[in-house]
Design an enzyme around this catalytic site. Sequence first.
Site, PDB file in Angstrom:
ATOM      1  N   SER A   1       0.835  -1.199   0.000  1.00  0.00           N
ATOM      2  CA  SER A   1       0.000   0.000   0.000  1.00  0.00           C
ATOM      3  C   SER A   1       0.872   1.252   0.000  1.00  0.00           C
ATOM      4  O   SER A   1       1.966   1.265   0.582  1.00  0.00           O
ATOM      5  CB  SER A   1      -0.901   0.015   1.234  1.00  0.00           C
TER       6      SER A   1
ATOM      7  N   TYR B   1      -0.924   0.610  10.677  1.00  0.00           N
ATOM      8  CA  TYR B   1      -1.100  -0.077   9.399  1.00  0.00           C
ATOM      9  C   TYR B   1      -0.008   0.337   8.418  1.00  0.00           C
ATOM     10  O   TYR B   1       0.610  -0.504   7.748  1.00  0.00           O
ATOM     11  CB  TYR B   1      -2.481   0.270   8.834  1.00  0.00           C
TER      12      TYR B   1
END
Length: 245
Positions: free
Chosen positions: A138, A151
């Site tokens: 990501s 995250y």
Amino acid sequence: MTKILILGATSPIARALALRFASDGARLYLAARDGDEARRVAEDVSVRAGVTALSGTFDASDFASHDEFIRHAAGRLGGLDGVVVCFGTLGDEDAAQTDPGAALATIHQNFTGAVSLITLAARHLEQQLSGFIIVIGSVAGERGRARNYVYGSAKGALAIFAQGLRGRLAASGVHVMTVKLGTVDTRMTWGREGAILTISPAKAADLIYAAYRRRAEVVYTPWFWRFIMGAIRLIPESRFKRLSF
């Protein structure tokens, strides 16, 4: 026939990628934590692509089970030529910022679990001097933001791990590709910011598959995130920490 293990096969992107690989003649083992859903995805791919897709279960946080799982998947496939790592979770960021247990759960699901499984698969591919690993990460891993740094740190660590692995396996004929995803329209990202830049899982899969075919090493999906994140990395820390995006 290329034999491919897809981890996290019930995600929308993984489903779309599985269909693309199957349509190109690959033999697939689709694995996820939800075994029933993995089986349904495999059945759907089998019908739509006219091939037999296998399915199974794995738990990213159950490290002791990973070696046997990789051996089992390779045995069912009759070999192993490629691994696609699609699993991960945003987790509960609010809880993770104050609860070590929640923070570690996010880290295990996005980083340490992937490291364990990739390391075992890489050992197999390195021994046969061929194959590929696709690691879907990501753009959140490009820089730590106050709203999702747990995250983001896991995805950033995963990208660094994949980069080092790519260098180590280069002489062995094993190709490692890192995908840095922008915002994709899935259940995991529903209702979050960045909707104007969101793409569909099918479009993301098309871009990832095209990058795999041309043996890209690091690919931003879609491409414009490379420039967005390049600009964000240039913002001084003294200013960046005050931004809310």
